[in-house]
Write a protein that holds these residues in place. Structure first.
Motif, PDB file in Angstrom:
ATOM      1  N   GLU A 244       0.763  -1.324   0.122  1.00  0.00           N
ATOM      2  CA  GLU A 244      -0.005  -0.134  -0.007  1.00  0.00           C
ATOM      3  C   GLU A 244       0.909   1.219  -0.029  1.00  0.00           C
ATOM      4  OE1 GLU A 244      -3.621   1.907   2.648  1.00  0.00           O
ATOM      5  OE2 GLU A 244      -2.551   0.574   3.355  1.00  0.00           O
ATOM      6  N   ARG A 245       0.330   2.162  -0.672  1.00  0.00           N
ATOM      7  CA  ARG A 245       0.942   3.669  -0.593  1.00  0.00           C
ATOM      8  C   ARG A 245      -0.053   4.676  -0.301  1.00  0.00           C
ATOM      9  NH1 ARG A 245       5.182   7.091  -4.382  1.00  0.00           N
ATOM     10  NH2 ARG A 245       4.367   9.077  -3.808  1.00  0.00           N
ATOM     11  N   ALA A 246      -0.059   5.421   0.799  1.00  0.00           N
ATOM     12  CA  ALA A 246      -0.968   6.170   1.261  1.00  0.00           C
ATOM     13  C   ALA A 246      -0.582   7.624   1.351  1.00  0.00           C
ATOM     14  CB  ALA A 246      -1.703   5.592   2.386  1.00  0.00           C
ATOM     15  N   GLY A 247      -1.421   8.521   1.749  1.00  0.00           N
ATOM     16  CA  GLY A 247      -0.749   9.955   2.106  1.00  0.00           C
ATOM     17  C   GLY A 247      -0.592  10.638   0.762  1.00  0.00           C
ATOM     18  N   PRO A 248      -0.310  12.122   1.032  1.00  0.00           N
ATOM     19  CA  PRO A 248      -0.054  13.084   0.006  1.00  0.00           C
ATOM     20  C   PRO A 248       1.301  12.753  -0.591  1.00  0.00           C
ATOM     21  CG  PRO A 248       0.151  14.107   1.836  1.00  0.00           C
ATOM     22  CD  PRO A 248      -0.122  12.639   2.371  1.00  0.00           C
ATOM     23  N   ASP A 249       1.593  13.153  -1.897  1.00  0.00           N
ATOM     24  CA  ASP A 249       2.816  12.953  -2.511  1.00  0.00           C
ATOM     25  C   ASP A 249       4.007  13.263  -2.016  1.00  0.00           C
ATOM     26  OD1 ASP A 249       1.435  11.834  -4.863  1.00  0.00           O
ATOM     27  OD2 ASP A 249       1.572  13.698  -6.057  1.00  0.00           O
TER      28      ASP A 249
ATOM     29  N   SER B 235       8.109   6.333   5.480  1.00  0.00           N
ATOM     30  CA  SER B 235       8.003   7.204   4.691  1.00  0.00           C
ATOM     31  C   SER B 235       8.645   7.134   3.314  1.00  0.00           C
ATOM     32  CB  SER B 235       8.566   8.781   5.294  1.00  0.00           C
ATOM     33  OG  SER B 235       9.865   8.528   5.804  1.00  0.00           O
ATOM     34  N   SER B 236       9.363   5.988   3.249  1.00  0.00           N
ATOM     35  CA  SER B 236       9.916   5.442   2.120  1.00  0.00           C
ATOM     36  C   SER B 236      10.074   3.966   2.143  1.00  0.00           C
ATOM     37  CB  SER B 236      11.473   6.005   1.972  1.00  0.00           C
ATOM     38  OG  SER B 236      12.400   5.139   3.034  1.00  0.00           O
ATOM     39  N   LYS B 237      10.189   3.393   1.073  1.00  0.00           N
ATOM     40  CA  LYS B 237      10.211   1.821   0.959  1.00  0.00           C
ATOM     41  C   LYS B 237      11.175   1.315   1.730  1.00  0.00           C
ATOM     42  CE  LYS B 237       7.953   1.315  -3.853  1.00  0.00           C
ATOM     43  NZ  LYS B 237       8.187   0.974  -5.127  1.00  0.00           N
TER      44      LYS B 237
ATOM     45  N   THR C  41       3.415   1.039   3.116  1.00  0.00           N
ATOM     46  CA  THR C  41       3.218  -0.282   3.760  1.00  0.00           C
ATOM     47  C   THR C  41       3.862  -1.211   2.919  1.00  0.00           C
ATOM     48  OG1 THR C  41       1.266   0.340   4.778  1.00  0.00           O
ATOM     49  CG2 THR C  41       1.687  -2.024   4.950  1.00  0.00           C
ATOM     50  N   VAL C  42       4.679  -2.178   3.745  1.00  0.00           N
ATOM     51  CA  VAL C  42       5.591  -3.177   3.116  1.00  0.00           C
ATOM     52  C   VAL C  42       5.330  -4.424   3.578  1.00  0.00           C
ATOM     53  CG1 VAL C  42       7.801  -4.167   2.513  1.00  0.00           C
ATOM     54  CG2 VAL C  42       7.406  -1.937   1.991  1.00  0.00           C
TER      55      VAL C  42
END
Length: 241
Positions: free
Chosen positions: A189-194, A216-218, A200-201
């Motif tokens: 998953e990737r959420a939040g503004p750009d 905040s990063s992969k 989420t990994v």
């Protein structure tokens, strides 16, 4: 502008004395602090914490990197990097937000408040970063540094052996258990503004239940997932950093 719609927490000109004392800074512009505590769910509540969160994240990174550089003059990048990652991750910011009791001051819309927004790690971490941004704007780097040193001081001094790179530690543990395959990571998953994404990994090890982590990063999310599995499998203790 109409009356802001939120859950009745701290108002734009409410009593900030107790909170500012915990922050260690008397704001010349209290509206900055109010903005840092205002979630996007507040209708008509003016500016939200997103811009200050963006700034605070960078301020935290600078102060922590500087502190580590000075505290550990003989440490190389391989030791400093996992320390840094652990200290600036969202989970740590959420822990600090709880310690500073920021949750009860957050301005939330009724729906977000009802759904438990004050206890959500993502919101607490965002607000913590926004507060650091507000401290920086109002009082400069020293105001932000004072807050960070107060709440990150013990974390900065934690034992080195507890800070071994989580992905490396997980790979070594997996192989020691007879699992031949390297742990596999995948973004779920990737959420939040750009400008402030939340990744989420999930990490998978053959024969072991998967674990997830956020960041905040992969790269940070992968470290968080690896640590979650290490703690769950009792390879690492689950103590706070």
């Amino acid at each position: 502008m109409g009356t802001p719609v939120f859950d009745g927490g701290m108002t734009a000109r409410g009593d900030l004395a107790a909170l500012t004392e915990r922050l260690g800074h008397a704001f010349s512009d209290p509206e900055l602090l109010v903005r840092a505590l205002t979630h996007a769910s507040v209708q008509g509540g003016g500016e939200t914490y997103q811009r200050l969160e963006f700034l605070g994240d960078r301020v935290l990174g600078l102060v922590v990197a500087d502190a580590l550089f000075r505290m550990y003059p003989k440490a190389d990048e391989g030791e400093l990097s996992p320390r840094f990652t652990r200290l600036v991750r969202r989970e740590t910011c959420a822990e600090v937000a709880r310690e500073a009791d920021l949750g009860r001051h957050i301005r939330l819309g009724p729906g977000e408040s009802t759904s438990g927004g004050r206890t959500k790690d993502a919101i607490l971490a965002d607000v913590c970063e926004a507060v650091m941004g507000a401290l920086y704007v109002d009082g400069g780097l020293e105001a932000a540094r004072g807050f960070i040193e107060r709440y990150w001081g013990d974390r900065l001094a934690q034992k080195v052996e507890r800070l071994k790179d989580a992905k490396t530690a997980l790979q070594e543990w997996a192989h020691s258990q007879g699992h031949q395959r390297t742990p596999a990571y995948r973004e779920v998953e990737r959420a939040g503004p750009d400008h402030a994404p939340v990744f989420t990994v999930e990490v998978q090890v053959e024969g072991v239940r998967p674990a997830t982590g956020q960041g905040s990063s992969k790269r940070i999310a992968e470290q968080s997932a690896a640590e979650a599995m290490l703690v769950r499998e009792r390879v690492w203790k689950g103590a706070k950093p």
